[in-house]
Enzyme design. Structure first.
Site, PDB file in Angstrom:
ATOM      1  N   TYR A 246       0.620  -1.344   0.107  1.00  0.00           N
ATOM      2  CA  TYR A 246      -0.119   0.004  -0.128  1.00  0.00           C
ATOM      3  C   TYR A 246       0.931   1.344  -0.171  1.00  0.00           C
ATOM      4  O   TYR A 246       2.061   1.309   0.400  1.00  0.00           O
ATOM      5  CB  TYR A 246      -0.928   0.005   1.289  1.00  0.00           C
ATOM      6  CG  TYR A 246      -1.837  -1.311   1.341  1.00  0.00           C
ATOM      7  CD1 TYR A 246      -2.532  -1.614   0.433  1.00  0.00           C
ATOM      8  CD2 TYR A 246      -1.319  -2.346   2.367  1.00  0.00           C
ATOM      9  CE1 TYR A 246      -3.503  -3.085   0.513  1.00  0.00           C
ATOM     10  CE2 TYR A 246      -2.065  -3.650   2.394  1.00  0.00           C
ATOM     11  CZ  TYR A 246      -3.081  -3.708   1.542  1.00  0.00           C
ATOM     12  OH  TYR A 246      -3.916  -4.908   1.584  1.00  0.00           O
TER      13      TYR A 246
ATOM     14  N   HIS B 198      17.590   0.705  -7.898  1.00  0.00           N
ATOM     15  CA  HIS B 198      16.966  -0.710  -8.248  1.00  0.00           C
ATOM     16  C   HIS B 198      16.639  -0.640  -9.912  1.00  0.00           C
ATOM     17  O   HIS B 198      16.459  -1.939 -10.264  1.00  0.00           O
ATOM     18  CB  HIS B 198      15.688  -0.375  -7.595  1.00  0.00           C
ATOM     19  CG  HIS B 198      14.573  -1.350  -7.401  1.00  0.00           C
ATOM     20  ND1 HIS B 198      13.863  -1.633  -6.432  1.00  0.00           N
ATOM     21  CD2 HIS B 198      14.643  -2.671  -8.033  1.00  0.00           C
ATOM     22  CE1 HIS B 198      13.195  -2.919  -6.255  1.00  0.00           C
ATOM     23  NE2 HIS B 198      13.850  -3.493  -7.212  1.00  0.00           N
TER      24      HIS B 198
ATOM     25  N   SER C  14      14.771 -13.743  -8.700  1.00  0.00           N
ATOM     26  CA  SER C  14      13.743 -14.588  -9.003  1.00  0.00           C
ATOM     27  C   SER C  14      14.514 -15.922  -9.895  1.00  0.00           C
ATOM     28  O   SER C  14      14.015 -16.386 -10.909  1.00  0.00           O
ATOM     29  CB  SER C  14      12.842 -13.983 -10.234  1.00  0.00           C
ATOM     30  OG  SER C  14      11.818 -13.167  -9.334  1.00  0.00           O
ATOM     31  N   PRO C  15      15.420 -16.559  -9.153  1.00  0.00           N
ATOM     32  CA  PRO C  15      16.130 -17.817  -9.751  1.00  0.00           C
ATOM     33  C   PRO C  15      15.172 -18.853  -9.963  1.00  0.00           C
ATOM     34  O   PRO C  15      15.621 -19.810 -10.790  1.00  0.00           O
ATOM     35  CB  PRO C  15      17.299 -17.994  -8.621  1.00  0.00           C
ATOM     36  CG  PRO C  15      16.425 -17.578  -7.295  1.00  0.00           C
ATOM     37  CD  PRO C  15      15.839 -16.105  -7.732  1.00  0.00           C
TER      38      PRO C  15
ATOM     39  N   GLY D 145      12.104 -18.472 -11.211  1.00  0.00           N
ATOM     40  CA  GLY D 145      11.222 -17.871 -12.546  1.00  0.00           C
ATOM     41  C   GLY D 145      10.086 -17.140 -11.752  1.00  0.00           C
ATOM     42  O   GLY D 145       8.967 -16.903 -12.519  1.00  0.00           O
ATOM     43  N   GLY D 146      10.170 -16.596 -10.705  1.00  0.00           N
ATOM     44  CA  GLY D 146       9.166 -15.678  -9.827  1.00  0.00           C
ATOM     45  C   GLY D 146       8.394 -16.468  -8.930  1.00  0.00           C
ATOM     46  O   GLY D 146       8.094 -17.665  -9.186  1.00  0.00           O
TER      47      GLY D 146
END
Length: 285
Positions: free
Chosen positions: A56, A127, A207-208, A210-211
């Site tokens: 949020y 980032h 994300s090794p 794949g997410g």
């Protein structure tokens, strides 16, 4: 736990990504703190976070605050290198936006310092590039933070080879890490990984698996990972992390987790040795 190096700091060969503990589908705080504590108990000394890991608009830095709280309540919390990031934003409507202006990055760093409760951030990373701001200006702000002592080490994320070389030049050879997406399903960052290996810069694949939404598909969509895992009596996720570690001594995976059990499984990959034939099979998957 085996170690690898980020700049001047030795860290665990497997880190912990904090993002799943603060975005969609996040657990309650008790389980998140237990997850961080399980990582520390298993020897993890690198935790990756960002001010944009929240849901949020009124809770910017949720994950940084959570990580700080978890570390403060564990006797090994002071041994951890906390890597955070600035320049990506979440307005609160589910979207992601960018702000790479030097003024914003410096203000964001100050806010991260307060949330983490430290005098200097161990590793601060830009980032994501902002097309509206010259890359040199954004990285210049990171250099200024480094020179001012507000951050101890500097990194970049979501960068191409040209950006890596440019950032390292702007930072006076002090670029210590590059954090890019890399997994069995996403291998287009191979040139960046190879450049980091050449330059001795830590490469942190995010994300090794794949997410978050696709992590469970690893063994089914990429059958060789499941076959190798069965041969070793381990999970396909462990095989994936061991495969990444074998690519270069500069690779330090940071799998995200929100459960103690998955942390414990991930860290065991540091002791999993794959044969050249197995690595070739996985490369071809």
């Amino acid at each position: 736990m085996k170690t690898r190096r980020i700049g001047t700091v030795d860290v665990s060969a497997i880190g912990l990504g904090g993002m799943p503990m603060s975005i969609e589908g996040r657990p309650d705080e008790t389980r998140s703190v237990a997850t961080v504590h399980a990582a520390l108990d298993a020897g993890v000394t690198l935790i990756d976070t960002a001010d944009a890991y929240h849901l949020y608009a009124d809770e910017v830095g949720h994950n940084e605050s959570l990580i700080a709280k978890a570390l403060a309540s564990h006797d090994r919390g002071g041994e951890v290198l906390v890597a955070t990031k600035g320049g990506h934003l979440r307005p609160g409507d589910g979207s992601w936006t960018l702000n790479g202006s030097p003024e914003y990055l410096k203000a964001a760093c100050d806010a991260s310092l307060r949330r983490l409760g430290v005098e200097a951030i161990g590793l601060y990373q830009f980032h994501r590039p902002d097309p509206k701001v010259p890359y040199a200006e954004s990285v210049g702000a990171i250099r200024d933070l480094l020179d001012a002592g507000k951050i101890q080490q500097a990194g970049i994320s979501n960068a191409d080879p040209e950006m890596i070389r440019q950032a390292n030049d702007i930072l006076g050879g002090r670029l210590v890490s590059v954090q890019n997406q890399f997994s069995p399903a996403f291998r287009s960052s191979e040139p960046e990984l190879e450049l980091c290996a050449e330059l001795g810069i830590a490469f942190l694949p995010w994300s090794p698996f794949g997410g978050i939404s696709r992590a469970g598909e690893l063994g089914s969509k990429f059958a060789p990972f499941a076959r190798v895992a069965e041969a070793h009596g381990v999970s396909a996720h462990q095989v994936c992390l061991a495969w990444l570690l074998a690519k270069s001594p500069t690779v330090i995976p940071i799998p995200g987790s929100s459960r103690p059990a998955t942390v414990r499984d991930s860290v065991e990959a540091a002791d999993l040795t794959l044969t050249p034939a197995e690595l070739a099979e996985l490369d071809a998957a």
